[in-house]
Write a protein that holds these residues in place. Structure first.
Motif, PDB file in Angstrom:
ATOM      1  N   LEU A   1       0.786  -1.236   0.000  1.00 40.92           N
ATOM      2  CA  LEU A   1       0.000   0.000   0.000  1.00 40.92           C
ATOM      3  C   LEU A   1       0.821   1.290   0.000  1.00 40.92           C
ATOM      4  O   LEU A   1       0.508   2.195  -0.770  1.00 40.92           O
ATOM      5  CB  LEU A   1      -1.003   0.011   1.148  1.00 40.92           C
ATOM      6  N   PRO A   2       1.852   1.418   0.825  1.00 42.76           N
ATOM      7  CA  PRO A   2       2.609   2.679   0.769  1.00 42.76           C
ATOM      8  C   PRO A   2       3.161   2.987  -0.625  1.00 42.76           C
ATOM      9  O   PRO A   2       3.051   4.118  -1.099  1.00 42.76           O
ATOM     10  CB  PRO A   2       3.736   2.465   1.788  1.00 42.76           C
ATOM     11  N   ASP A   3       3.700   1.989  -1.304  1.00 39.55           N
ATOM     12  CA  ASP A   3       4.218   2.212  -2.658  1.00 39.55           C
ATOM     13  C   ASP A   3       3.105   2.471  -3.655  1.00 39.55           C
ATOM     14  O   ASP A   3       3.246   3.315  -4.543  1.00 39.55           O
ATOM     15  CB  ASP A   3       5.061   1.019  -3.127  1.00 39.55           C
ATOM     16  N   ILE A   4       2.004   1.774  -3.513  1.00 41.10           N
ATOM     17  CA  ILE A   4       0.868   1.978  -4.419  1.00 41.10           C
ATOM     18  C   ILE A   4       0.351   3.411  -4.295  1.00 41.10           C
ATOM     19  O   ILE A   4       0.104   4.089  -5.294  1.00 41.10           O
ATOM     20  CB  ILE A   4      -0.257   0.956  -4.121  1.00 41.10           C
ATOM     21  N   ILE A   5       0.212   3.877  -3.061  1.00 38.58           N
ATOM     22  CA  ILE A   5      -0.295   5.228  -2.815  1.00 38.58           C
ATOM     23  C   ILE A   5       0.684   6.282  -3.324  1.00 38.58           C
ATOM     24  O   ILE A   5       0.291   7.267  -3.961  1.00 38.58           O
ATOM     25  CB  ILE A   5      -0.590   5.444  -1.310  1.00 38.58           C
ATOM     26  N   LYS A   6       1.979   6.089  -3.070  1.00 36.69           N
ATOM     27  CA  LYS A   6       2.975   7.054  -3.546  1.00 36.69           C
ATOM     28  C   LYS A   6       3.017   7.094  -5.070  1.00 36.69           C
ATOM     29  O   LYS A   6       3.096   8.175  -5.669  1.00 36.69           O
ATOM     30  CB  LYS A   6       4.347   6.718  -2.986  1.00 36.69           C
ATOM     31  N   ASP A   7       2.944   5.947  -5.704  1.00 32.36           N
ATOM     32  CA  ASP A   7       2.941   5.871  -7.168  1.00 32.36           C
ATOM     33  C   ASP A   7       1.737   6.625  -7.731  1.00 32.36           C
ATOM     34  O   ASP A   7       1.865   7.479  -8.618  1.00 32.36           O
ATOM     35  CB  ASP A   7       2.916   4.403  -7.591  1.00 32.36           C
ATOM     36  N   ALA A   8       0.562   6.343  -7.195  1.00 31.03           N
ATOM     37  CA  ALA A   8      -0.659   6.992  -7.673  1.00 31.03           C
ATOM     38  C   ALA A   8      -0.636   8.496  -7.416  1.00 31.03           C
ATOM     39  O   ALA A   8      -1.035   9.289  -8.281  1.00 31.03           O
ATOM     40  CB  ALA A   8      -1.880   6.368  -6.993  1.00 31.03           C
ATOM     41  N   THR A   9      -0.145   8.894  -6.251  1.00 33.28           N
ATOM     42  CA  THR A   9      -0.098  10.315  -5.909  1.00 33.28           C
ATOM     43  C   THR A   9       0.881  11.067  -6.797  1.00 33.28           C
ATOM     44  O   THR A   9       0.596  12.178  -7.260  1.00 33.28           O
ATOM     45  CB  THR A   9       0.282  10.491  -4.421  1.00 33.28           C
ATOM     46  N   LEU A  10       2.018  10.475  -7.066  1.00 30.06           N
ATOM     47  CA  LEU A  10       3.008  11.085  -7.954  1.00 30.06           C
ATOM     48  C   LEU A  10       2.420  11.280  -9.348  1.00 30.06           C
ATOM     49  O   LEU A  10       2.495  12.372  -9.924  1.00 30.06           O
ATOM     50  CB  LEU A  10       4.265  10.219  -8.025  1.00 30.06           C
ATOM     51  N   LYS A  11       1.815  10.239  -9.884  1.00 27.25           N
ATOM     52  CA  LYS A  11       1.233  10.329 -11.233  1.00 27.25           C
ATOM     53  C   LYS A  11       0.078  11.324 -11.266  1.00 27.25           C
ATOM     54  O   LYS A  11      -0.058  12.083 -12.228  1.00 27.25           O
ATOM     55  CB  LYS A  11       0.807   8.948 -11.710  1.00 27.25           C
ATOM     56  N   ALA A  12      -0.721  11.364 -10.221  1.00 23.56           N
ATOM     57  CA  ALA A  12      -1.819  12.336 -10.172  1.00 23.56           C
ATOM     58  C   ALA A  12      -1.275  13.762 -10.127  1.00 23.56           C
ATOM     59  O   ALA A  12      -1.778  14.639 -10.822  1.00 23.56           O
ATOM     60  CB  ALA A  12      -2.708  12.068  -8.958  1.00 23.56           C
ATOM     61  N   SER A  13      -0.230  13.977  -9.334  1.00 21.09           N
ATOM     62  CA  SER A  13       0.328  15.330  -9.235  1.00 21.09           C
ATOM     63  C   SER A  13       0.899  15.784 -10.571  1.00 21.09           C
ATOM     64  O   SER A  13       0.781  16.956 -10.939  1.00 21.09           O
ATOM     65  CB  SER A  13       1.388  15.412  -8.136  1.00 21.09           C
ATOM     66  N   LEU A  14       1.508  14.875 -11.305  1.00 24.95           N
ATOM     67  CA  LEU A  14       2.030  15.217 -12.629  1.00 24.95           C
ATOM     68  C   LEU A  14       0.891  15.473 -13.614  1.00 24.95           C
ATOM     69  O   LEU A  14       1.009  16.309 -14.501  1.00 24.95           O
ATOM     70  CB  LEU A  14       2.942  14.106 -13.151  1.00 24.95           C
ATOM     71  N   GLY A  15      -0.201  14.763 -13.446  1.00 24.18           N
ATOM     72  CA  GLY A  15      -1.333  14.913 -14.348  1.00 24.18           C
ATOM     73  C   GLY A  15      -2.151  16.173 -14.122  1.00 24.18           C
ATOM     74  O   GLY A  15      -2.756  16.694 -15.049  1.00 24.18           O
TER      75      GLY A  15
ATOM     76  N   VAL B   1      10.177   9.836  -9.322  1.00 24.25           N
ATOM     77  CA  VAL B   1       9.873   9.728 -10.752  1.00 24.25           C
ATOM     78  C   VAL B   1      10.597   8.527 -11.346  1.00 24.25           C
ATOM     79  O   VAL B   1      10.030   7.756 -12.122  1.00 24.25           O
ATOM     80  CB  VAL B   1      10.240  11.032 -11.502  1.00 24.25           C
ATOM     81  N   LYS B   2      11.846   8.364 -10.956  1.00 24.94           N
ATOM     82  CA  LYS B   2      12.631   7.229 -11.457  1.00 24.94           C
ATOM     83  C   LYS B   2      12.101   5.898 -10.902  1.00 24.94           C
ATOM     84  O   LYS B   2      11.904   4.945 -11.644  1.00 24.94           O
ATOM     85  CB  LYS B   2      14.097   7.411 -11.077  1.00 24.94           C
ATOM     86  N   LYS B   3      11.856   5.865  -9.594  1.00 28.71           N
ATOM     87  CA  LYS B   3      11.399   4.627  -8.944  1.00 28.71           C
ATOM     88  C   LYS B   3      10.070   4.134  -9.518  1.00 28.71           C
ATOM     89  O   LYS B   3       9.897   2.953  -9.776  1.00 28.71           O
ATOM     90  CB  LYS B   3      11.254   4.848  -7.440  1.00 28.71           C
ATOM     91  N   TYR B   4       9.130   5.055  -9.716  1.00 25.35           N
ATOM     92  CA  TYR B   4       7.796   4.673 -10.163  1.00 25.35           C
ATOM     93  C   TYR B   4       7.597   4.818 -11.671  1.00 25.35           C
ATOM     94  O   TYR B   4       6.484   4.625 -12.167  1.00 25.35           O
ATOM     95  CB  TYR B   4       6.734   5.477  -9.395  1.00 25.35           C
ATOM     96  N   ASP B   5       8.673   5.134 -12.388  1.00 25.30           N
ATOM     97  CA  ASP B   5       8.643   5.222 -13.849  1.00 25.30           C
ATOM     98  C   ASP B   5       7.492   6.111 -14.321  1.00 25.30           C
ATOM     99  O   ASP B   5       6.755   5.784 -15.245  1.00 25.30           O
ATOM    100  CB  ASP B   5       8.530   3.816 -14.443  1.00 25.30           C
ATOM    101  N   ALA B   6       7.355   7.242 -13.657  1.00 24.06           N
ATOM    102  CA  ALA B   6       6.199   8.116 -13.875  1.00 24.06           C
ATOM    103  C   ALA B   6       6.182   8.755 -15.257  1.00 24.06           C
ATOM    104  O   ALA B   6       5.114   8.928 -15.842  1.00 24.06           O
ATOM    105  CB  ALA B   6       6.161   9.203 -12.801  1.00 24.06           C
ATOM    106  N   ILE B   7       7.317   9.094 -15.804  1.00 22.29           N
ATOM    107  CA  ILE B   7       7.348   9.757 -17.106  1.00 22.29           C
ATOM    108  C   ILE B   7       6.889   8.793 -18.193  1.00 22.29           C
ATOM    109  O   ILE B   7       6.079   9.152 -19.054  1.00 22.29           O
ATOM    110  CB  ILE B   7       8.755  10.318 -17.409  1.00 22.29           C
ATOM    111  N   ASN B   8       7.361   7.560 -18.152  1.00 22.07           N
ATOM    112  CA  ASN B   8       6.938   6.572 -19.156  1.00 22.07           C
ATOM    113  C   ASN B   8       5.446   6.287 -19.079  1.00 22.07           C
ATOM    114  O   ASN B   8       4.823   5.956 -20.078  1.00 22.07           O
ATOM    115  CB  ASN B   8       7.736   5.279 -19.026  1.00 22.07           C
ATOM    116  N   TYR B   9       4.871   6.409 -17.906  1.00 24.62           N
ATOM    117  CA  TYR B   9       3.434   6.217 -17.755  1.00 24.62           C
ATOM    118  C   TYR B   9       2.674   7.181 -18.658  1.00 24.62           C
ATOM    119  O   TYR B   9       1.743   6.798 -19.349  1.00 24.62           O
ATOM    120  CB  TYR B   9       3.039   6.438 -16.290  1.00 24.62           C
ATOM    121  N   PHE B  10       3.115   8.433 -18.688  1.00 27.83           N
ATOM    122  CA  PHE B  10       2.445   9.424 -19.510  1.00 27.83           C
ATOM    123  C   PHE B  10       2.809   9.275 -20.984  1.00 27.83           C
ATOM    124  O   PHE B  10       1.984   9.535 -21.850  1.00 27.83           O
ATOM    125  CB  PHE B  10       2.742  10.845 -19.009  1.00 27.83           C
TER     126      PHE B  10
END
Length: 85
Positions: A33-47, A70-79
């Protein structure tokens, strides 16, 4: 009536369980859960923001921690992948 964040998460988990015919076991959900929440929050903030600086402000973290996340959760590639759909 507005849904709370907790309600939305519960609905998404229920939907995931239904789509996989209840086979979401084995992913150690509680521990993840902590990683899931951080991943989702990071992507939402970028969005929802126009710049990375704005996303950093929304998250309330340092630029260094933002870059690590961003690197850990591969947030840029998500977009990037989303744009190609």
């Amino acid at each position: 009536s507005a849904l709370t964040l907790e309600d939305i998460i519960a609905l998404r988990l229920e939907l995931a369980a239904r789509l996989t015919r209840g086979k979401i076991h084995g992913i150690l959900l509680w521990k993840s859960l902590p990683d899931i929440i951080k991943d989702a929050t990071l992507k939402a903030s970028l969005g929802i923001t126009k710049t990375r600086k704005d996303a950093i402000r929304v998250l309330g973290i340092s630029e260094r921690n933002f870059k690590k996340a961003v690197k850990k959760y591969d947030a840029i590639n998500y977009f990037l992948e989303e744009d190609n759909i």
